[in-house]
Every structure is written in structure tokens, then in C-alpha cells.
Scaffold this active site. Structure first.
Site, PDB file in Angstrom:
ATOM      1  N   HIS A   1       1.256  -0.268   1.592  1.00 46.26           N
ATOM      2  CA  HIS A   1       1.115   1.042   2.240  1.00 46.26           C
ATOM      3  C   HIS A   1       1.723   1.062   3.627  1.00 46.26           C
ATOM      4  O   HIS A   1       1.367   1.897   4.461  1.00 46.26           O
ATOM      5  CB  HIS A   1      -0.369   1.445   2.290  1.00 46.26           C
TER       6      HIS A   1
ATOM      7  N   CYS B   1      11.747   7.550  12.943  1.00 44.79           N
ATOM      8  CA  CYS B   1      12.130   8.957  13.133  1.00 44.79           C
ATOM      9  C   CYS B   1      12.326   9.602  11.766  1.00 44.79           C
ATOM     10  O   CYS B   1      13.015   9.048  10.905  1.00 44.79           O
ATOM     11  CB  CYS B   1      13.452   9.020  13.913  1.00 44.79           C
TER      12      CYS B   1
HETATM   13  C1  BV8 Z   1       1.924   7.972  -5.046  1.00 46.62           C
HETATM   14  C2  BV8 Z   1      -2.325   5.629   4.316  1.00 46.62           C
HETATM   15  C3  BV8 Z   1       3.741   8.724  -6.339  1.00 46.62           C
HETATM   16  C4  BV8 Z   1      -2.167   4.656   5.350  1.00 46.62           C
HETATM   17  C5  BV8 Z   1      -3.313   5.457   2.162  1.00 46.62           C
HETATM   18  C6  BV8 Z   1      -2.164  13.943  -6.546  1.00 46.62           C
HETATM   19  C7  BV8 Z   1      -0.956  14.072  -5.871  1.00 46.62           C
HETATM   20  C8  BV8 Z   1      -0.226  12.971  -5.440  1.00 46.62           C
HETATM   21  C9  BV8 Z   1      -0.680  11.702  -5.690  1.00 46.62           C
HETATM   22  C10 BV8 Z   1      -1.887  11.586  -6.354  1.00 46.62           C
HETATM   23  C11 BV8 Z   1      -2.638  12.669  -6.784  1.00 46.62           C
HETATM   24  N1  BV8 Z   1      -3.772  12.206  -7.386  1.00 46.62           N
HETATM   25  C12 BV8 Z   1      -3.772  10.853  -7.356  1.00 46.62           C
HETATM   26  C13 BV8 Z   1      -2.614  10.481  -6.751  1.00 46.62           C
HETATM   27  C14 BV8 Z   1      -2.174   9.155  -6.492  1.00 46.62           C
HETATM   28  C15 BV8 Z   1      -2.695   8.777  -5.114  1.00 46.62           C
HETATM   29  C16 BV8 Z   1      -4.059   8.170  -5.337  1.00 46.62           C
HETATM   30  O1  BV8 Z   1      -4.136   7.084  -5.896  1.00 46.62           O
HETATM   31  N2  BV8 Z   1      -5.128   8.862  -4.911  1.00 46.62           N
HETATM   32  C17 BV8 Z   1      -6.462   8.313  -5.144  1.00 46.62           C
HETATM   33  C18 BV8 Z   1      -7.318   8.476  -3.892  1.00 46.62           C
HETATM   34  C19 BV8 Z   1      -7.056   8.993  -6.367  1.00 46.62           C
HETATM   35  N3  BV8 Z   1      -1.754   7.802  -4.617  1.00 46.62           N
HETATM   36  C20 BV8 Z   1      -0.737   8.210  -3.837  1.00 46.62           C
HETATM   37  O2  BV8 Z   1      -0.580   9.322  -3.404  1.00 46.62           O
HETATM   38  C21 BV8 Z   1       0.266   7.083  -3.561  1.00 46.62           C
HETATM   39  N4  BV8 Z   1       1.575   7.554  -3.825  1.00 46.62           N
HETATM   40  O3  BV8 Z   1       1.165   8.062  -5.976  1.00 46.62           O
HETATM   41  O4  BV8 Z   1       3.262   8.298  -5.096  1.00 46.62           O
HETATM   42  C22 BV8 Z   1       3.601  10.206  -6.336  1.00 46.62           C
HETATM   43  C23 BV8 Z   1       4.365  10.925  -5.417  1.00 46.62           C
HETATM   44  C24 BV8 Z   1       4.266  12.298  -5.446  1.00 46.62           C
HETATM   45  C25 BV8 Z   1       3.408  12.948  -6.365  1.00 46.62           C
HETATM   46  C26 BV8 Z   1       2.628  12.180  -7.253  1.00 46.62           C
HETATM   47  C27 BV8 Z   1       2.705  10.813  -7.230  1.00 46.62           C
HETATM   48  C28 BV8 Z   1       0.184   6.681  -2.098  1.00 46.62           C
HETATM   49  C29 BV8 Z   1      -1.135   5.960  -1.878  1.00 46.62           C
HETATM   50  C30 BV8 Z   1      -1.198   5.464  -0.428  1.00 46.62           C
HETATM   51  C31 BV8 Z   1      -2.037   6.408   0.347  1.00 46.62           C
HETATM   52  N5  BV8 Z   1      -2.196   5.894   1.690  1.00 46.62           N
HETATM   53  N6  BV8 Z   1      -3.449   5.261   3.445  1.00 46.62           N
HETATM   54  C32 BV8 Z   1      -3.314   4.804   6.294  1.00 46.62           C
HETATM   55  O5  BV8 Z   1      -3.354   5.811   7.028  1.00 46.62           O
HETATM   56  O6  BV8 Z   1      -4.132   3.888   6.261  1.00 46.62           O
HETATM   57  S1  BV8 Z   1      -4.613   5.147   1.114  1.00 46.62           S
HETATM   58  C33 BV8 Z   1      -5.895   4.308   1.815  1.00 46.62           C
HETATM   59  O7  BV8 Z   1      -6.650   3.828   0.695  1.00 46.62           O
HETATM   60  C34 BV8 Z   1      -5.549   3.052   2.607  1.00 46.62           C
HETATM   61  O8  BV8 Z   1      -4.180   2.792   2.676  1.00 46.62           O
HETATM   62  C35 BV8 Z   1      -6.217   1.934   1.828  1.00 46.62           C
HETATM   63  O9  BV8 Z   1      -5.457   0.808   1.861  1.00 46.62           O
HETATM   64  C36 BV8 Z   1      -6.235   2.511   0.476  1.00 46.62           C
HETATM   65  C37 BV8 Z   1      -7.181   1.818  -0.474  1.00 46.62           C
HETATM   66  O10 BV8 Z   1      -8.483   1.821   0.101  1.00 46.62           O
HETATM   67  P1  BV8 Z   1      -9.240   0.390   0.194  1.00 46.62           P
HETATM   68  O11 BV8 Z   1      -8.360  -0.560   0.918  1.00 46.62           O
HETATM   69  O12 BV8 Z   1      -9.707  -0.008  -1.158  1.00 46.62           O
HETATM   70  O13 BV8 Z   1     -10.459   0.732   1.134  1.00 46.62           O
HETATM   71  P2  BV8 Z   1     -11.850   1.411   0.714  1.00 46.62           P
HETATM   72  O14 BV8 Z   1     -12.533   1.837   1.977  1.00 46.62           O
HETATM   73  O15 BV8 Z   1     -11.616   2.393  -0.375  1.00 46.62           O
HETATM   74  O16 BV8 Z   1     -12.685   0.214   0.065  1.00 46.62           O
HETATM   75  C38 BV8 Z   1     -13.092  -0.866   0.886  1.00 46.62           C
HETATM   76  C39 BV8 Z   1     -13.828  -1.832  -0.025  1.00 46.62           C
HETATM   77  O17 BV8 Z   1     -14.201  -2.961   0.745  1.00 46.62           O
HETATM   78  C40 BV8 Z   1     -15.112  -1.249  -0.607  1.00 46.62           C
HETATM   79  O18 BV8 Z   1     -15.165  -1.562  -1.991  1.00 46.62           O
HETATM   80  C41 BV8 Z   1     -16.233  -2.005   0.144  1.00 46.62           C
HETATM   81  O19 BV8 Z   1     -17.361  -2.235  -0.685  1.00 46.62           O
HETATM   82  C42 BV8 Z   1     -15.543  -3.308   0.468  1.00 46.62           C
HETATM   83  N7  BV8 Z   1     -16.040  -4.019   1.656  1.00 46.62           N
HETATM   84  C43 BV8 Z   1     -16.493  -3.491   2.826  1.00 46.62           C
HETATM   85  N8  BV8 Z   1     -16.806  -4.491   3.683  1.00 46.62           N
HETATM   86  C44 BV8 Z   1     -16.525  -5.665   3.037  1.00 46.62           C
HETATM   87  C45 BV8 Z   1     -16.041  -5.369   1.749  1.00 46.62           C
HETATM   88  N9  BV8 Z   1     -15.681  -6.321   0.861  1.00 46.62           N
HETATM   89  C46 BV8 Z   1     -15.814  -7.618   1.262  1.00 46.62           C
HETATM   90  N10 BV8 Z   1     -16.268  -7.978   2.481  1.00 46.62           N
HETATM   91  C47 BV8 Z   1     -16.633  -7.039   3.390  1.00 46.62           C
HETATM   92  N11 BV8 Z   1     -17.072  -7.436   4.599  1.00 46.62           N
HETATM   93 ZN    ZN Z   2      16.206  10.203  15.079  1.00 48.85          ZN
END
Ligand code: BV8
Ligand code: ZN
Length: 249
Positions: free
Chosen positions: A120, A128
Site C-alpha cells: 500500500h 506530484c
Molecule cells: C483495488 C491507505 C482495484 C494507506 C489503505 C469498491 C470500489 C473499489 C474498490 C473496492 C470496492 N469494494 C472493495 C474494494 C476493494 C478495496 C477493499 O478491499 N476494500 C475493503 C475494505 C472491503 N480495495 C481497494 O480499493 C484496493 N484497490 O481494489 O484496486 C480496483 C480499482 C478500482 C475499482 C475497483 C477495484 C486498495 C486497497 C488499499 C487501500 N488503502 N490504506 C493509508 O492511508 O494507510 S487500506 C488500510 O487497510 C491500510 O492500508 C491497512 O494496511 C489496510 C489493511 O488493514 P490492516 O492492516 O489489516 O489493519 P486493521 O486495523 O484492519 O487490522 C489490524 C489487526 O491487527 C486486527 O486484526 C487486530 O486484531 C490486530 N492487532 C491489533 N493489535 C495487535 C494485533 N495483532 C497482533 N498484535 C497486536 N499487538
Molecule cells: Zn509536478
């Protein structure tokens, strides 16, 4: 944390393994003080990802989105790699180690890991939107409002992958290669619901890897993991390294 007793099957797999893949998410950085996205105090609870982490939101209100990333960068700058990131570096003593991370916080690199794919993107880089010139976050550290490109005056954005954007470069294909090659895929600190990133552990499983989930609670992946170890990654990963050290000498 008490001393963990690991499953015999896992110890046997670890003893035989040559190549490890760590597929990580925001949870591995939680103990470094960086908020996760979907946990109880997750970023998305207070803010709507659609309103912030996507291109249209940026074009509608560039200053607001820029300010949010500057706030997150400040937290990242004040954080440091924790024992989980460091244990992953230690595994390089006995294994070929790959990392495919969804995190944008650069903590794996700061811990000293080398074979990293950032699915990501990274919050420490900007570009830019018109001429694609890159800018390091340090040089823009004090910009409160969205900065403009010195070459073409275009808007400068963080080099992270927003919702609805395709993943960039070779990060995904390289991560797929890691998944096909690894003997064990550790899935650490991720809710495993964001695609296409969440395909990576599934590919590893399809190619015969042993899937080990490390999380504080069950996730979407728990049903398909071979082994789930519940607890904090910063406490579990060093113990798995110690186990590997006894098995590998
Ligand atoms: C894509 C940006 C092709 C950076 C992020 C409708 C339209 C368009 C796309 C979609 C759609 N519907 C679904 C999609 C696909 C979409 C998607 O998957 N959505 C999900 C939410 C359903 N994906 C996209 O859009 C991707 N691109 O599909 O392109 C496309 C193009 C056009 C049209 C269609 C398709 C792009 C995905 C990237 C999005 N960017 N962030 C930023 O600002 O940070 S996503 C965001 O979630 C972060 O990047 C993060 O990395 C990512 C995943 O989250 P996690 O890392 O898992 O974090 P989370 O908090 O969820 O979980 C933490 C876990 O840790 C928990 O389980 C917790 O229990 C655990 N934990 C906590 N503490 C601890 C621990 N474990 C161990 N030890 C601890 N101490
Ligand atoms: Zn430029």
C-alpha cells in the site's frame, strides 16, 4: 507474557523450513504506538476512510487530506520498531525471509529488514499528481497545507495506495512470488479484509505453505489458517524466534 507452548506440528515445520514470508498489517505496529484501522480505537472508527484515504477526497479537499497524513507522519516519526519487527530481522539468521506488508509506516525497513514489498505504498514518500516527481516526507515536514510541485506546480500527495486505486509497481507480483516460494507464511496483525492484498496468504496456502496467524483476536483468516496464535505480535514473534534458534542449531 507467559512462556508459550507451541504445537508439535508447527515446530516440525519450522525445523524443516528454509523460506519464511511475513504478511503484516497494522497490528504489528500497534505496540509501537501507531493506531490500527479497525480495532476498538481504530482510525476508521473516528474517520471515514472514503472521506480521507481516496483520490476523490483528496481532490475535493486536498488541505484536509494532506493535514491528516502530516498528523499520521508525526506519529510514525515519533514511533520506533518494536520487538515484533526486530524478531523478523533476527529470523534472517536461520531463514530466507520475505516481508509483504500492508503498512505504510516504514517500520520494517527501520528495524533493518531488507526484502520488503510495501503493498500500500509508504507514508514517508510523496509525489506530484501531474509530473510524478517524488518528494521525501522530511523535506515537506512543515507544510501545513498541501504543497505544490516546484517543477510544474501540481498538487503533491502521499505515495500511499488509496481505496479504489490499483496497487503500484511490482509490489503485488513480487509478493505473489514470495507466497509461492515460502514454506511458512506468518500472517501478523491484519484483519485480512482488504483486497487484493488479502489474496497473498491464500496464494501461499494454495502453494502448500503452512499458514500461521498471529493476532490478538480471530479474523477472516482464522478458519483457513493451519495454526492461530492469539496474543501480541511483539511478545509472540520473539518466542517463535527462540524456538527456531533451538531447532536450527
Ligand atoms: C483495488 C491507505 C482495484 C494507506 C489503505 C469498491 C470500489 C473499489 C474498490 C473496492 C470496492 N469494494 C472493495 C474494494 C476493494 C478495496 C477493499 O478491499 N476494500 C475493503 C475494505 C472491503 N480495495 C481497494 O480499493 C484496493 N484497490 O481494489 O484496486 C480496483 C480499482 C478500482 C475499482 C475497483 C477495484 C486498495 C486497497 C488499499 C487501500 N488503502 N490504506 C493509508 O492511508 O494507510 S487500506 C488500510 O487497510 C491500510 O492500508 C491497512 O494496511 C489496510 C489493511 O488493514 P490492516 O492492516 O489489516 O489493519 P486493521 O486495523 O484492519 O487490522 C489490524 C489487526 O491487527 C486486527 O486484526 C487486530 O486484531 C490486530 N492487532 C491489533 N493489535 C495487535 C494485533 N495483532 C497482533 N498484535 C497486536 N499487538
Ligand atoms: Zn509536478
Amino acid at each position: 507474557m507467559e512462556k508459550l507452548e507451541f504445537k508439535k506440528e508447527f515446530a516440525e515445520r519450522l525445523k524443516k523450513a528454509d523460506t519464511l514470508l511475513f504478511f503484516t498489517g497494522a497490528g504489528i505496529s500497534a505496540e509501537s504506538g501507531i493506531a490500527t484501522f479497525r480495532g476498538k480505537d481504530g482510525l476508521w472508527n473516528k474517520l471515514k476512510p472514503e472521506e480521507l484515504a481516496n483520490f476523490n477526497a483528496f481532490m475535493k479537499n486536498p488541505d484536509m487530506v494532506w493535514e491528516w497524513y502530516q498528523y499520521r507522519r508525526q506519529i510514525v516519526d515519533e514511533s520506533k520498531p518494536n520487538n515484533g519487527h526486530k524478531a523478523i530481522v533476527d529470523f534472517e539468521k536461520f531463514f530466507k525471509v520475505y516481508i509483504s506488508t500492508q503498512n505504510v509506516d516504514n517500520l520494517h525497513a527501520r528495524a533493518g529488514s531488507t526484502k520488503i514489498e510495501e503493498l500500500h505504498g509508504s507514508i514517508v514518500r510523496n509525489f506530484c499528481i501531474d509530473c510524478k516527481t517524488f518528494y521525501n516526507h522530511q523535506e515537506l515536514k512543515f507544510e501545513k497545507k498541501v504543497p505544490h510541485c516546484e517543477k510544474c506546480n501540481g498538487l503533491i500527495r502521499p505515495d500511499v495506495v488509496w481505496f479504489g486505486e490499483n496497487l503500484r509497481g511490482d509490489a503485488f507480483p513480487n509478493s505473489e512470488k514470495f507466497a509461492k516460494e515460502c514454506d511458512i507464511c506468518f500472517v501478523v496483525g491484519t484483519s485480512a479484509i482488504v483486497y487484493p492484498a488479502a489474496y497473498i496468504p491464500q496464494t501461499a496456502k494454495n502453494y502448500g505453505a503452512y499458514i500461521v496467524e498471529i493476532n490478538i483476536e480471530p479474523t477472516e483468516l482464522t478458519y483457513s489458517a493451519d495454526y492461530s496464535i492469539f496474543g501480541k505480535s511483539g511478545e509472540i514473534l520473539p518466542q517463535i524466534f527462540n524456538l527456531a534458534a533451538t531447532l536450527k542449531i
